[in-house]
Design an enzyme around this catalytic site. Structure first.
Site, PDB file in Angstrom:
ATOM      1  N   LYS A   1       0.836  -1.209   0.000  1.00 27.88           N
ATOM      2  CA  LYS A   1       0.000   0.000   0.000  1.00 27.88           C
ATOM      3  C   LYS A   1       0.869   1.257   0.000  1.00 27.88           C
ATOM      4  O   LYS A   1       0.655   2.184  -0.780  1.00 27.88           O
ATOM      5  CB  LYS A   1      -0.938   0.000   1.206  1.00 27.88           C
ATOM      6  CG  LYS A   1      -1.890   1.189   1.242  1.00 27.88           C
ATOM      7  CD  LYS A   1      -2.789   1.164   2.464  1.00 27.88           C
ATOM      8  CE  LYS A   1      -3.819   0.086   2.385  1.00 27.88           C
ATOM      9  NZ  LYS A   1      -4.823   0.171   3.477  1.00 27.88           N
TER      10      LYS A   1
ATOM     11  N   ARG B   1      -5.494  -8.005   5.757  1.00 27.54           N
ATOM     12  CA  ARG B   1      -5.976  -9.391   5.815  1.00 27.54           C
ATOM     13  C   ARG B   1      -7.388  -9.543   5.250  1.00 27.54           C
ATOM     14  O   ARG B   1      -7.903 -10.661   5.181  1.00 27.54           O
ATOM     15  CB  ARG B   1      -5.905  -9.906   7.248  1.00 27.54           C
ATOM     16  CG  ARG B   1      -6.685  -9.078   8.259  1.00 27.54           C
ATOM     17  CD  ARG B   1      -6.300  -9.474   9.686  1.00 27.54           C
ATOM     18  NE  ARG B   1      -6.920  -8.643  10.702  1.00 27.54           N
ATOM     19  CZ  ARG B   1      -6.444  -7.468  11.109  1.00 27.54           C
ATOM     20  NH1 ARG B   1      -5.356  -6.959  10.538  1.00 27.54           N
ATOM     21  NH2 ARG B   1      -7.039  -6.792  12.075  1.00 27.54           N
TER      22      ARG B   1
ATOM     23  N   HIS C   1      -2.959 -38.679   9.746  1.00 24.83           N
ATOM     24  CA  HIS C   1      -1.741 -39.436   9.994  1.00 24.83           C
ATOM     25  C   HIS C   1      -0.675 -38.551  10.622  1.00 24.83           C
ATOM     26  O   HIS C   1       0.514 -38.866  10.565  1.00 24.83           O
ATOM     27  CB  HIS C   1      -1.244 -40.048   8.684  1.00 24.83           C
ATOM     28  CG  HIS C   1      -2.198 -41.046   8.116  1.00 24.83           C
ATOM     29  ND1 HIS C   1      -2.121 -42.392   8.364  1.00 24.83           N
ATOM     30  CD2 HIS C   1      -3.302 -40.877   7.339  1.00 24.83           C
ATOM     31  CE1 HIS C   1      -3.104 -43.027   7.755  1.00 24.83           C
ATOM     32  NE2 HIS C   1      -3.849 -42.117   7.121  1.00 24.83           N
TER      33      HIS C   1
ATOM     34  N   LYS D   1       8.905  -4.583  14.236  1.00 26.75           N
ATOM     35  CA  LYS D   1       9.378  -3.857  13.058  1.00 26.75           C
ATOM     36  C   LYS D   1      10.317  -2.718  13.462  1.00 26.75           C
ATOM     37  O   LYS D   1      11.379  -2.512  12.853  1.00 26.75           O
ATOM     38  CB  LYS D   1       8.195  -3.271  12.281  1.00 26.75           C
ATOM     39  CG  LYS D   1       7.322  -4.278  11.555  1.00 26.75           C
ATOM     40  CD  LYS D   1       6.227  -3.528  10.809  1.00 26.75           C
ATOM     41  CE  LYS D   1       5.278  -4.462  10.081  1.00 26.75           C
ATOM     42  NZ  LYS D   1       4.218  -3.712   9.387  1.00 26.75           N
TER      43      LYS D   1
END
Length: 544
Positions: free
Chosen positions: A204, A266, A382, A502
């Protein structure tokens, strides 16, 4: 753990009636339970009968939703109100899939025309790439598309590509680069020809560290082969809002596809972030997917709570998370094309509801977002199903299956669906010690072969996996997340928790750089003793 006062009736119901009630008893007392606790709508058959609930439970959960003013919150979101209060933003991913004739306003402006203008530009570009009309710098057609992004700019596109690969144009190769680990980029490009490769850079702000690091490496890789700066404009497009940075990179702003600050990362896979998806499956199939999203949006917006799939799914998540102390939810798609769906849901659910304070900033004293995880069946059977069946943790499960196979092969699909039904049945009813012994198992072995059962699950069945169905499934989980967040009174649409790491990484990056051979000293370290030691060990290791 304490609960808000409005949870009181539900807490009493749990402690006096439900905590120890078994699914065997519920099914024995109600032979029609398997039909009554189901909803068949929008082409999805939603069976929630194998949950540790009664009609009273559902009623109390809906009462809680009403006390938390869920309907008011839903209406506020669809009206474009700024319900993401910490960032003062509207939350309007629903506008990304609204039909052309709808009106949705943000700050008095109808945003739907802008959405469709971007979709139309995307469609025109995609048709050029798909048809071969879009040529690279040397005149060759594009055969490879690499999406560079991270978080929502990667997880959505890669999940959608894998989910809809059956519908993709097979003479095009699609790859996805997200990790700043150089291996991700090197392996994605190792066998490709730069003359035939198009990069989609999705950021963005066009400043995201990982994305722009990979984008610069992609630029260098391209120019190493094509030797001309003008080649960048033919081999790179951008999904961004920062025109200046995009043009500085060498991308023609005519090939920049924008989106808006009311779209969270998201929740963005059906915006321009989905450009790689549209190239893969074509504009019409992409619009079919948007239609599936919109159908679930309208179901969520208009359907009474007792028949509302996202509301019920969200309330069940709250029920187990907060009353049964179930810390995780397993999502188990019995469809190989959905192999990345659980990973996609991890960001959607855990970045949204991994919050420890209320909308008012008060620390919560109850559990919020559970951990979502999973793998496709039958592989998981499994692997980790042993713990789900016989472990000490309660793990509610979502089984997702389809009546028709996209790739029919012998009796494979019958075997696949038999496992869906068998696993849900085994989790719910188990096998008692007496039943084990009656089958001839010796007493000493019987405890090891006993299944407690009483493990809850939802089974979701659809006809087949299509773009439209995928849109419905994603929106189902999106709105379930919103429902949960409303009950917990948290902001499901910010993500401040990703910021601190960050900031610290930006501080550490120059401390790891190899000093110039001028004899300049390495920058001093002023972290804690552990971090200082790790950085120093890395510095020393680079010099060896």
């Amino acid at each position: 753990m304490t609960f808000p006062a409005k949870w009181g009736a539900l807490e009493a119901h749990y402690s006096t009636k439900m905590r120890d009630l078994r699914l065997r008893q519920l099914f024995a007392e109600d032979p029609q339970r398997g039909e009554r606790f189901t909803i068949d709508v929008l082409g999805l058959y939603f069976d929630y009968s194998k949950h540790r609930i009664t009609t009273e439970t559902v009623g109390l959960l809906i009462d809680l939703a009403q006390q938390c003013e869920l309907r008011k919150h839903i209406d506020a979101m669809f009206a474009g109100e700024k319900i993401n209060i910490t960032e003062n933003r509207a939350v309007l991913h629903v506008a990304l899939r609204a039909p052309r004739d709808e009106q949705i306003f943000v700050d008095g402006k109808d945003v739907v025309p802008e959405v469709h203008a971007v979709l139309d530009r995307m469609a025109a570009f995609c048709e050029q790439v798909r048809s071969g009309a879009w040529k690279g710098h040397t005149g060759k057609r594009i055969r490879n598309v690499i999406n560079i992004g991270i978080g929502g700019s990667d997880l959505g596109p890669v999940m959608a590509y894998e989910a809809l690969k059956y519908y993709s144009q097979r003479d095009l190769t699609f790859r996805f680069v997200s990790n700043v680990d150089g291996t991700d980029f090197v392996e994605a490009t190792r066998d490709l020809d730069a003359e035939e490769t198009l990069f989609i850079v999705s950021s963005k702000t066009f400043t995201t560290l990982e994305t722009m690091t990979n984008a610069r490496s992609a630029r260098e890789w391209t120019l190493a082969s094509l030797k001309n700066e003008k080649a960048v404009a033919k081999h790179f497009v951008a999904v961004s809002t920062n025109t200046a940075k995009v043009e500085e990179f060498g991308i023609d702003s005519a090939n920049m596809f924008g989106f808006w600050d009311w779209v969270g990362g998201r929740y963005s896979m059906d915006s321009a972030i989905g450009l790689s998806t549209m190239i893969a499956i074509g504009p019409q199939q992409f619009r079919d997917m948007l239609g599936g999203f919109h159908a679930m949006d309208e179901h969520f917006r208009t359907t009474p709570f007792e028949r509302n799939l996202p509301v019920l799914m969200g309330l069940l998540a709250v029920w187990y998370n907060d009353f049964f102390d179930a810390q995780t939810v397993a999502v188990l798609p019995y469809e190989q094309y959905l192999k990345r769906f659980p990973a996609y849901l991890q960001q959607l659910t855990m970045e949204s509801n991994g919050k420890h304070v209320t909308l008012q900033g008060a620390k919560v004293d109850y559990q919020t977002g559970p951990i979502y995880w999973g793998e496709p069946g039958t592989n998981g059977q499994h692997s980790f199903y042993q713990l789900i069946h016989q472990g000490t943790k309660l793990i509610p499960c979502d089984f997702i299956g389809f009546m028709k196979a996209l790739n029919p092969l012998g009796n494979h699909h019958d075997l696949l669906l038999a496992n869906v039904f068998a696993q849900a049945e085994a989790l719910a009813f188990g096998k008692t010690t007496e039943e084990v012994k009656a089958s001839g198992t010796p007493d000493w072995l019987a405890p090891h072969k006993t299944f407690e059962g009483n493990r809850p699950s939802t089974t979701i069945l659809a006809d087949r996996l299509t773009p439209e169905t995928l849109g419905k499934l994603i929106a189902l989980y999106e709105h379930s997340v919103f429902t949960q967040g409303t009950i917990w009174e948290i902001d499901s649409f910010d993500q401040w928790g990703v910021e601190l790491g960050k900031v610290l990484a930006e501080r550490i990056i120059p401390e790891l750089a190899t000093p110039e051979p001028t004899g300049n000293a390495e920058p001093p370290l002023q972290h804690d003793s552990s971090t200082n030691a790790l950085i120093q060990r890395y510095r020393d290791g680079k010099r060896k």
